[in-house]
Design an enzyme around this catalytic site. Structure first.
Site, PDB file in Angstrom:
ATOM      1  N   PHE A  12      42.264  40.394  39.010  1.00 37.45           N
ATOM      2  CA  PHE A  12      43.264  40.111  37.985  1.00 37.45           C
ATOM      3  C   PHE A  12      44.643  40.347  38.610  1.00 37.45           C
ATOM      4  O   PHE A  12      44.990  41.476  38.947  1.00 37.45           O
ATOM      5  CB  PHE A  12      43.007  41.088  36.837  1.00 37.45           C
ATOM      6  CG  PHE A  12      43.886  40.913  35.642  1.00 37.45           C
ATOM      7  CD1 PHE A  12      44.987  41.735  35.445  1.00 37.45           C
ATOM      8  CD2 PHE A  12      43.596  39.954  34.676  1.00 37.45           C
ATOM      9  CE1 PHE A  12      45.790  41.596  34.318  1.00 37.45           C
ATOM     10  CE2 PHE A  12      44.393  39.810  33.552  1.00 37.45           C
ATOM     11  CZ  PHE A  12      45.489  40.638  33.364  1.00 37.45           C
TER      12      PHE A  12
ATOM     13  N   LEU B  32      48.386  40.369  38.150  1.00 39.61           N
ATOM     14  CA  LEU B  32      49.553  40.352  37.280  1.00 39.61           C
ATOM     15  C   LEU B  32      50.739  41.073  37.934  1.00 39.61           C
ATOM     16  O   LEU B  32      51.822  40.521  38.061  1.00 39.61           O
ATOM     17  CB  LEU B  32      49.208  41.023  35.936  1.00 39.61           C
ATOM     18  CG  LEU B  32      50.323  41.150  34.907  1.00 39.61           C
ATOM     19  CD1 LEU B  32      50.776  39.796  34.396  1.00 39.61           C
ATOM     20  CD2 LEU B  32      49.873  42.001  33.714  1.00 39.61           C
ATOM     21  N   SER B  33      50.492  42.304  38.397  1.00 33.27           N
ATOM     22  CA  SER B  33      51.585  43.137  38.916  1.00 33.27           C
ATOM     23  C   SER B  33      52.197  42.592  40.187  1.00 33.27           C
ATOM     24  O   SER B  33      51.541  41.930  40.983  1.00 33.27           O
ATOM     25  CB  SER B  33      51.079  44.550  39.189  1.00 33.27           C
ATOM     26  OG  SER B  33      50.670  45.161  38.005  1.00 33.27           O
TER      27      SER B  33
ATOM     28  N   GLY C  31      58.081  44.102  42.088  1.00 39.89           N
ATOM     29  CA  GLY C  31      59.189  44.369  41.169  1.00 39.89           C
ATOM     30  C   GLY C  31      58.802  44.453  39.708  1.00 39.89           C
ATOM     31  O   GLY C  31      59.634  44.716  38.846  1.00 39.89           O
TER      32      GLY C  31
ATOM     33  N   ILE D 240      46.585  44.826  43.591  1.00 42.42           N
ATOM     34  CA  ILE D 240      45.503  44.057  42.977  1.00 42.42           C
ATOM     35  C   ILE D 240      44.125  44.605  43.355  1.00 42.42           C
ATOM     36  O   ILE D 240      43.695  44.549  44.516  1.00 42.42           O
ATOM     37  CB  ILE D 240      45.604  42.569  43.365  1.00 42.42           C
ATOM     38  CG1 ILE D 240      47.021  42.053  43.093  1.00 42.42           C
ATOM     39  CG2 ILE D 240      44.564  41.758  42.581  1.00 42.42           C
ATOM     40  CD1 ILE D 240      47.519  42.202  41.661  1.00 42.42           C
TER      41      ILE D 240
ATOM     42  N   TYR E 255      51.294  35.378  28.986  1.00 40.95           N
ATOM     43  CA  TYR E 255      51.704  36.732  28.610  1.00 40.95           C
ATOM     44  C   TYR E 255      50.823  37.291  27.499  1.00 40.95           C
ATOM     45  O   TYR E 255      50.426  38.457  27.492  1.00 40.95           O
ATOM     46  CB  TYR E 255      53.182  36.749  28.181  1.00 40.95           C
ATOM     47  CG  TYR E 255      53.430  36.123  26.840  1.00 40.95           C
ATOM     48  CD1 TYR E 255      53.579  34.741  26.705  1.00 40.95           C
ATOM     49  CD2 TYR E 255      53.487  36.899  25.684  1.00 40.95           C
ATOM     50  CE1 TYR E 255      53.764  34.161  25.466  1.00 40.95           C
ATOM     51  CE2 TYR E 255      53.679  36.332  24.438  1.00 40.95           C
ATOM     52  CZ  TYR E 255      53.821  34.953  24.329  1.00 40.95           C
ATOM     53  OH  TYR E 255      53.998  34.375  23.103  1.00 40.95           O
TER      54      TYR E 255
ATOM     55  N   GLY F 126      40.682  46.059  28.451  1.00 35.87           N
ATOM     56  CA  GLY F 126      40.433  46.657  29.756  1.00 35.87           C
ATOM     57  C   GLY F 126      40.720  48.144  29.752  1.00 35.87           C
ATOM     58  O   GLY F 126      40.100  48.923  30.463  1.00 35.87           O
TER      59      GLY F 126
ATOM     60  N   GLY G 210      35.481  77.311  43.575  1.00 37.70           N
ATOM     61  CA  GLY G 210      36.211  78.126  44.541  1.00 37.70           C
ATOM     62  C   GLY G 210      36.412  77.445  45.874  1.00 37.70           C
ATOM     63  O   GLY G 210      36.531  76.230  45.962  1.00 37.70           O
TER      64      GLY G 210
ATOM     65  N   GLU H 256      46.517  49.890  34.661  1.00 35.92           N
ATOM     66  CA  GLU H 256      46.213  49.239  33.375  1.00 35.92           C
ATOM     67  C   GLU H 256      47.040  49.837  32.248  1.00 35.92           C
ATOM     68  O   GLU H 256      46.561  50.019  31.130  1.00 35.92           O
ATOM     69  CB  GLU H 256      44.699  49.301  33.074  1.00 35.92           C
ATOM     70  CG  GLU H 256      43.922  48.376  33.996  1.00 35.92           C
ATOM     71  CD  GLU H 256      42.620  47.840  33.415  1.00 35.92           C
ATOM     72  OE1 GLU H 256      42.530  47.632  32.184  1.00 35.92           O
ATOM     73  OE2 GLU H 256      41.698  47.621  34.211  1.00 35.92           O
TER      74      GLU H 256
END
Lengths: 249, 421
Positions: free
Chosen positions: B162, B164-165, B168, B196, B270, B280, B377, B401
């Site tokens: 997926f 998208l990102s 920037g 991604i 969008y 998701g 520990g 996400e």
């Protein structure tokens, strides 16, 4: 060629067993299919995939919850399931199981019966042998390899002395051991397909089987805790200790 | 709540006839009153869901667990594990059967993600993104031709991701810069994507690009892009956690995508992105509760093996209070997650609950993983034990996400209209 596979719902092998009131605690404890039965189901499915078998019938003798185990068998590849229902907490012993399986064998007429060599709760290692005896069929136990050629059965058995190969003709009873195969996982598509497969409920009465236990369990206790060992300096010292301290010779 | 309600109405009517009014119905605290309740608890699953959970747990323990350390060390997912996921039908949980899937419930997918995460968060997220982001978008918005072309592949051997990102645009996703210019029967994509998941192994990429920047976010369109169309892996990130899950930057240089590969409508990308990330989110919540439980399950047995001052450390009251508290929070996070999943299945509004589930689960995972190391520990701090990996893996839960701050914003925005004029 049709195969009958026996499956038993037992406490999951990874669970730490607890004993209380001279019985093993089973409430709220994770249960699953007996690991050897998983191997039996896997072998049956492989035989079907190789076109040696046309149908696999799964059977379980147990309380209502045994249906989960049967559904898993269906999800692993069995075609039909039979549930011989007994009361919750009713004791189910190998001779009675063998008699119930005999009744089903006479009804459904499979050519091969595949069973786990033993159940991990009672470790009896009797059902397969008793069933073969009751049916008058050949038996091959502790199978680590199963080969089928028409109606000729060749089984490699794991015995104390090594490996033994036996031959017989179908119909026969085979009990499976650990190294026979590595069972598959119930894949999601097969879990969904299992929903449509038939599960028939039967009662011992219908099969004409008396489930009354012939053995009475007197006591159940945990094995003694392992105590520390000792180091010895010589063989003589070892013999002295075995004789006088351990009292075993 | 049901038994109490019925008890109240029972003596509300009695009140008219009797002088002596019991304050609480004598059945209010008995178990038989609860047994009459028709609404099952959130721990209720169909037989298929139960069987699936057991099967995935077994697969994870036997097939995935032995490879976890190696995959983490080499920052590479073992191909046989991905293949195993496909073979078990775990990469097509909700996909309809006609496309090679199992057509099972969303909750089933959630259980798969949870069980995998108990063993390896990387394998879990690979399965989660593929199912809940990529498969679902194709199922929902794909044309018949697109579904027939891509879903079977996604059910058998092709990993999806997926996109998208970008460098920037993270939280501010819709200021993405990747451009898609219409040229005849094609769109030509230019730009880059960052962060991604699955991109190294993927063959199918859902890429969000803008066809008309003058329209702002209303130009964002989702494209189904095949690797062969020219997707380039620019950089594979070296990460703190979920190291075996590939996280790459992608470059699109004049990548020609046929116009028929637009998913859904042009300019509606969008909307699809927001929608699908709402779902998701529940998947990530499931991953987080898996991590929390996995860390907890790894640490707890040690507490009853290790003795100090003549006692098992698990029996010290201070320790008891700590692990009891963590157990409560894991259960709470789990219920938030299951409830969000069931709300979605019911077709009810689940946006707020999904945001709450993801927010809280990621917080609980961090707490649980952190505490688990403390309880064990010194040896818990070493790489010999799997505990340190849970601690590293959990951090991403508050980030991807939808960051925790964004989740808080979402929840706040949904609360405001309830209380304001």
């Amino acid at each position: 060629m049709r195969i009958l596979v026996g499956v038993k719902r037992v406490i999951d092998y990874a669970v730490k067993i607890r004993v209380a009131n001279s019985r093993v605690v089973t409430e709220n404890v994770k249960h699953s299919m007996n690991p050897f039965d998983e191997i039996a189901v896997e072998e049956a499915v492989r035989l079907k995939e190789k076109k040696h078998a046309s149908e696999i019938l799964a059977v379980s003798i147990g309380p209502t919850k045994s249906q989960e185990t049967l559904r898993t068998a269906l999800a692993l590849g069995a075609d039909k399931a039979f549930h011989v229902e007994v009361a919750e907490n009713e004791e189910v012993q190998p001779l009675q199981v063998a008699k119930a399986l005999k009744a089903i064998v006479e009804k459904e007429k499979p050519d091969l019966v595949l069973l786990g060599k033993q159940a991990i709760d009672d470790d009896s290692n009797q059902t397969g042998q008793m069933l073969a005896g009751l049916l008058g069929w050949p038996q091959a136990t502790f199978a680590s390899k199963v080969d089928l050629n028409g109606r000729d059965l060749t089984v490699t058995r794991e015995v104390d002395g090594g490996l033994e190969t036996v031959k017989s003709k179908l119909p026969a009873v085979v009990t499976v051991d650990l190294r026979l195969n590595e069972p598959r996982y119930a894949s999601l598509p097969n879990i969904m397909k299992a929903k449509k497969k038939p599960l028939t409920k039967l009662t011992p009465a219908e099969l004409g089987v008396d489930m009354t236990p012939r053995l009475q369990i007197l006591e159940v206790s945990e094995p003694p805790k392992r105590s520390g060992g000792k180091k010895v300096g010589s063989v003589d010292e070892l013999i002295e200790k075995l004789k006088n301290e351990a009292g075993v010779i | 709540m049901l038994p109490f309600k019925s008890s109240v109405s029972k003596f509300a009517s009695r009140r008219i006839n009797q002088n002596i009014i019991p304050l609480i119905s004598k059945n209010a605290f008995s178990t038989s009153a609860f047994a009459r309740s028709a609404i099952p608890s959130l721990h209720t699953f169909t037989e298929d869901e139960e069987m699936l959970r057991a099967s995935v747990a077994k697969f994870a323990k036997e097939q995935v667990k032995p490879k976890v350390k190696e995959m983490d060390e080499h920052e590479l997912m073992d191909k046989s594990i991905i293949q195993g996921l496909f073979e078990q039908g775990l990469m097509a949980v909700e996909t309809p059967t006609e496309y090679g899937g199992s057509g099972t419930s969303f909750t089933a997918a959630i259980l798969v993600v949870e069980e995998l995460a108990k063993v390896d968060a990387s394998v879990s997220v690979a399965c989660d993104v593929h199912n809940t982001l990529v498969n679902t978008l194709l199922i929902k918005y794909g044309t018949l031709a697109q579904k027939e072309k891509y879903l079977p592949k996604m059910s058998t051997d092709t990993v999806g991701c997926f996109c998208l990102s970008e460098a920037g645009s993270g939280s501010d996703a819709f200021t993405l810069q990747t451009r898609a210019e219409k040229q005849g029967d094609y769109y030509v994509l230019n730009g880059s994507k960052m962060w991604i998941t699955n991109s190294y192994e993927a063959g199918i990429f859902l890429v969000f690009a803008n066809v008309d920047p003058s329209k702002g976010y209303k130009g964002i369109t989702c494209f189904i892009v095949e690797k062969d169309m020219g997707v380039q892996i620019a950089k594979k990130e070296s990460k703190l956690g979920i190291r075996a899950s590939s996280t790459c930057s992608l470059t699109f240089e004049d990548v020609k995508v046929p116009a028929e590969n637009v998913l859904g409508e042009v300019g509606k990308g969008y909307k699809y992105a927001i929608e699908i990330l709402n779902e998701g989110r529940i998947g990530i919540a499931a991953q987080m509760i898996g991590i929390a439980q996995g860390a907890f399950d790894e640490a707890m047995p040690y507490l009853f093996q290790r003795k100090q001052f003549g006692e098992f450390i698990g029996d010290f009251q201070g320790m008891q209070h700590q692990y009891a508290q963590i157990a409560v929070e894991i259960e709470a996070a789990r219920l938030l997650t299951y409830n969000a999943a069931r709300l979605k299945e019911q077709g009810k509004n689940f946006v707020k609950e999904a945001a709450m589930a993801k927010l809280y689960s990621s917080q609980v995972a961090e707490k649980a993983a952190s505490k688990a190391i403390e309880w064990v520990g010194g040896v818990g701090f070493t790489r010999d034990l799997p505990l340190e990996k849970y601690y590293r893996d959990c951090k991403i839960g508050a980030i991807y996400e939808g960051t925790s701050n964004i989740q808080l914003q979402t929840i706040a925005k949904l609360l405001r209209p309830v209380y304001s004029q």
